[in-house]
Each structure stands twice: as C-alpha cells, then as structure tokens.
Design an enzyme around this catalytic site. Structure first.
Site, PDB file in Angstrom:
ATOM      1  CG  ASN A 104       3.264  -8.891  20.370  1.00 49.77           C
ATOM      2  OD1 ASN A 104       3.262  -9.717  21.288  1.00 49.77           O
ATOM      3  ND2 ASN A 104       3.923  -7.738  20.456  1.00 49.77           N
ATOM      4  CD1 TRP A 105      -2.329 -12.759  20.415  1.00 51.59           C
ATOM      5  CD2 TRP A 105      -2.742 -14.315  21.956  1.00 51.59           C
ATOM      6  NE1 TRP A 105      -3.148 -13.689  19.841  1.00 51.59           N
ATOM      7  CE2 TRP A 105      -3.419 -14.663  20.774  1.00 51.59           C
ATOM      8  CE3 TRP A 105      -2.843 -15.159  23.063  1.00 51.59           C
ATOM      9  CZ2 TRP A 105      -4.205 -15.808  20.669  1.00 51.59           C
ATOM     10  CZ3 TRP A 105      -3.624 -16.293  22.963  1.00 51.59           C
ATOM     11  CH2 TRP A 105      -4.299 -16.607  21.776  1.00 51.59           C
ATOM     12  CE  LYS A 106       1.766  -5.150  22.055  1.00 56.77           C
ATOM     13  NZ  LYS A 106       1.899  -3.720  22.050  1.00 56.77           N
ATOM     14  CG  HIS A 141       7.726  -5.549  21.165  1.00 57.31           C
ATOM     15  ND1 HIS A 141       7.291  -4.568  22.019  1.00 57.31           N
ATOM     16  CD2 HIS A 141       6.774  -5.663  20.208  1.00 57.31           C
ATOM     17  CE1 HIS A 141       6.111  -4.119  21.598  1.00 57.31           C
ATOM     18  NE2 HIS A 141       5.776  -4.776  20.491  1.00 57.31           N
ATOM     19  CD  GLU A 170       4.706  -3.389  24.452  1.00 58.75           C
ATOM     20  OE1 GLU A 170       4.586  -4.614  24.538  1.00 58.75           O
ATOM     21  OE2 GLU A 170       3.871  -2.658  23.857  1.00 58.75           O
ATOM     22  CD  GLU A 188       5.984  -3.441  16.323  1.00 61.04           C
ATOM     23  OE1 GLU A 188       4.786  -3.715  16.196  1.00 61.04           O
ATOM     24  OE2 GLU A 188       6.652  -3.749  17.324  1.00 61.04           O
ATOM     25  N   GLY A 220       0.434   0.750  20.298  1.00 62.09           N
ATOM     26  CA  GLY A 220      -0.633   0.768  21.296  1.00 62.09           C
ATOM     27  C   GLY A 220      -1.255   2.138  21.527  1.00 62.09           C
ATOM     28  CB  SER A 271      -1.883   2.065  15.976  1.00 55.30           C
ATOM     29  OG  SER A 271      -1.542   2.383  17.303  1.00 55.30           O
ATOM     30  N   GLY A 280      -0.796  -5.999  17.319  1.00 58.25           N
ATOM     31  CA  GLY A 280      -0.971  -6.178  18.755  1.00 58.25           C
ATOM     32  C   GLY A 280      -2.444  -6.265  19.125  1.00 58.25           C
TER      33      GLY A 280
END
Ligand code: PGA
Length: 209
Positions: free
Chosen positions: A9-11, A86, A88, A142, A148, A179, A197
């Site tokens: 997941n590159w965000k 997700h 976020e 998650e 993160g 993480s 991530g």
C-alpha cells in the site's frame, strides 16, 4: 513469504511517475504480490506477475461524481484488487461501515478482489453485511495504533484477533498490517499474508517477499 499474499500500500506516495517506476523496478517479480499505487500511476505500472490493486473506489460505475473512480474503470485497466475501508479513509475521510459496505458490494459485482481493512472487529459485520461472495474478500486486520507508528502489534495479540476473525468469516483470507518491517514480519506467519505500507516503498521490502 512465498505462498502468502503480500499487499504493498503506497498510500499517497511517491510524488512523481518516474519515482513510481523506480520503486516498481526494484520489486522481485513474484506472483504473490499486489501493488497498490495511487490511481494516477496504476496504468503505468505494469509488471509481469505482480498484480495491480487500487487503494479505494466509488460504489457506482459511472455518473456525476466528481473526483471519483469506479470499479468498472479499475477493471478495465487490468486492476484485480482494491483496498477498502483503510483506517486512513475511515478516520480522515469519515467513511463509515455503511459506505464501505456499498463499496464492497460494488467491487465484488465488478469481480474485483476486495481487501477489507478493519482496525476493530466490530467493523467487520457491518462492512460485510449481506455479502455472499466472501471467497473474494480478504480481511486485513490493522490496529489503528500500529499504522505508520513503528509500533507493530504483538504476535500473540495479532494471533488472538486472527482466530476471532476466522471464527466469524472462515472462508476469508486474513492479512496483518501495521508497521510490518523486515525484522517482525515472521511474527505474523499464521496469517495468510501482509498489508505493508512504509516498507513497501523501500528497497528492504524485497527481503520479505
Ligand atoms: P504501515 O502501513 O506499514 O506503514 O504501518 C500499513 C497500512 O496502512 O496499510
């Protein structure tokens, strides 16, 4: 982690197409990897065996929805997976379980594999309400505090959660995310794979593939 599903997941990274191509070039060409770049890079990142995934998606296929991307569009460019719910998206963009449920249904209708993220088990039932094709749903556990932060979930707590999820949805694969790094990834060996991530943007990522 052969035979496990690894989702990168590159965000909202990196900032240029050139950089995106550079990251992808470093990846081992393995079939158990799903790369989820920002939408704008999806069509430019073609790898032999590596699968493409999106990080989000709308719940209708077309219409007046400025700024949105639909399941049919993803499908048409060869995207096979989509991350939904997700943390976020839930926390920053206020997506709730009802919205996520609509998205899951729409993506399954377009035959996309859904990677449904949850940070609490109570999000599961509502997000998956009324869904029959559970074999196309992969659940990513998650914990919010692990995303993160560099503070990954302990192996024992993660395993407890994995078992609870499996009890509720035995036909779904379950991933761990939050993480994950090259030192701790084996702690989650009982899971069906990982959602990664920050590490997925670094060259050290190859050591977990
Ligand atoms: P992280 O992100 O590996 O950087 O913690 C995981 C995720 O948000 O999916």
């Amino acid at each position: 982690m052969k035979k496990k599903l690894i989702v990168a997941n590159w965000k909202m990274n990196p900032t240029t197409l050139k950089q995106a191509e550079g990251i992808v070039k470093r990846y081992k060409d393995v079939s158990n990897l799903v790369v989820c770049p920002p939408f704008v890079f999806l069509n430019s990142i073609k790898l032999n065996k590596v699968q493409l995934g999106a990080q989000n998606c709308f719940w209708l296929n077309e219409g007046s929805f400025t700024g949105e991307v639909s399941p049919a569009m993803l499908k048409s460019i060869g995207c096979k997976y989509v991350i939904l719910g997700h943390f976020e998206r839930r926390s920053i963009f206020k997506e709730d379980n009802k919205t996520i449920n609509l998205k899951v249904k729409a993506c399954l209708k377009s035959n996309l594999n859904v990677i449904l993220c949850i940070s609490e088990l109570k999000q599961l039932k509502k997000s998956l309400d009324g869904i029959e094709r559970l074999n196309k749903v992969i659940i990513a556990y998650e914990p919010a505090w692990a995303i993160g932060t560099g503070k990954a979930c302990s192996a024992s707590l993660a395993e407890k959660k994995r078992l609870l999820i499996k009890e509720l949805f035995p036909s779904c694969r379950v991933l761990y995310g939050g993480s994950v790094n090259e030192d701790n990834y084996l702690d989650y060996n009982n899971f069906d794979g990982l959602l990664v991530g920050e590490l997925s943007l670094k060259k050290e990522f190859n050591s977990i593939l």
